[in-house]
Design a protein around this motif. Sequence first.
Motif, PDB file in Angstrom:
ATOM      1  N   UNK A 207       1.396  -0.965   0.130  1.00 41.01           N
ATOM      2  CA  UNK A 207       0.306   0.276  -0.011  1.00 41.01           C
ATOM      3  C   UNK A 207       0.829   0.906   0.100  1.00 41.01           C
ATOM      4  N   UNK A 208       0.399   2.290  -0.873  1.00 37.96           N
ATOM      5  CA  UNK A 208       0.992   3.387  -0.353  1.00 37.96           C
ATOM      6  C   UNK A 208       0.944   4.538   0.510  1.00 37.96           C
ATOM      7  N   UNK A 209       2.008   5.710   1.120  1.00 34.33           N
ATOM      8  CA  UNK A 209       1.219   5.893   2.321  1.00 34.33           C
ATOM      9  C   UNK A 209      -0.128   6.879   2.456  1.00 34.33           C
ATOM     10  N   UNK A 210      -1.271   7.365   1.276  1.00 33.64           N
ATOM     11  CA  UNK A 210      -1.964   7.498   1.564  1.00 33.64           C
ATOM     12  C   UNK A 210      -2.973   6.576   1.362  1.00 33.64           C
ATOM     13  N   UNK A 211      -2.452   5.601   0.835  1.00 36.52           N
ATOM     14  CA  UNK A 211      -4.211   4.501   1.156  1.00 36.52           C
ATOM     15  C   UNK A 211      -4.215   3.279   2.157  1.00 36.52           C
ATOM     16  N   UNK A 212      -3.007   3.488   3.300  1.00 37.96           N
ATOM     17  CA  UNK A 212      -2.860   3.257   4.079  1.00 37.96           C
ATOM     18  C   UNK A 212      -3.595   3.988   5.605  1.00 37.96           C
TER      19      UNK A 212
ATOM     20  N   UNK B  29      -2.787   8.043  16.408  1.00 39.63           N
ATOM     21  CA  UNK B  29      -1.544   7.721  15.667  1.00 39.63           C
ATOM     22  C   UNK B  29      -1.355   6.902  14.734  1.00 39.63           C
ATOM     23  N   UNK B  30      -0.890   7.507  13.856  1.00 34.46           N
ATOM     24  CA  UNK B  30      -0.144   6.041  12.314  1.00 34.46           C
ATOM     25  C   UNK B  30       1.220   6.101  11.518  1.00 34.46           C
ATOM     26  N   UNK B  31       1.960   4.882  11.959  1.00 30.12           N
ATOM     27  CA  UNK B  31       3.037   5.589  11.967  1.00 30.12           C
ATOM     28  C   UNK B  31       3.044   4.342  11.502  1.00 30.12           C
ATOM     29  N   UNK B  32       4.562   4.433  10.626  1.00 32.08           N
ATOM     30  CA  UNK B  32       5.116   3.437   9.563  1.00 32.08           C
ATOM     31  C   UNK B  32       6.587   3.124  10.147  1.00 32.08           C
ATOM     32  N   UNK B  33       6.343   1.442  10.120  1.00 33.54           N
ATOM     33  CA  UNK B  33       7.316   0.776  10.693  1.00 33.54           C
ATOM     34  C   UNK B  33       8.450   0.527   9.469  1.00 33.54           C
ATOM     35  N   UNK B  34       9.317  -1.342  10.313  1.00 34.05           N
ATOM     36  CA  UNK B  34      10.007  -1.781   8.345  1.00 34.05           C
ATOM     37  C   UNK B  34       9.687  -2.633   8.126  1.00 34.05           C
ATOM     38  N   UNK B  35       8.787  -3.142   8.005  1.00 39.62           N
ATOM     39  CA  UNK B  35       8.008  -3.670   7.484  1.00 39.62           C
ATOM     40  C   UNK B  35       6.130  -4.254   7.355  1.00 39.62           C
TER      41      UNK B  35
END
Length: 89
Positions: free
Chosen positions: A19-24, A52-58
């Motif tokens: 997913x792209x950042x916008x899709x997530x 809060x929405x955060x991006x991790x490693x995977x």
Amino acid sequence: PVYFGRDVVREYALEEKDYTRDEVKELFEAKIQNIIESLQEKGVQIIEKDVKIEEGNACWTMEGWFLVDQPTGRAVNIVLEETVPEVGE
């Protein structure tokens, strides 16, 4: 004895998708909106929220908390009954 039941069997396949950042963000916002609507249907008033929405490693994670005001009891009619004392009391 009488028994009644129903079995539902569905086939599914796992699918990986990037997913792209916008899709997530859009998916998580839809999930939060469903939670909020569910609470409001139950008569809960949301006073404050922090998500809060955060991006991790995977993976992506969503963390949130709500400050709510909700009814904790229910109204009950009370019927007072007269009691007659028994003889000898």
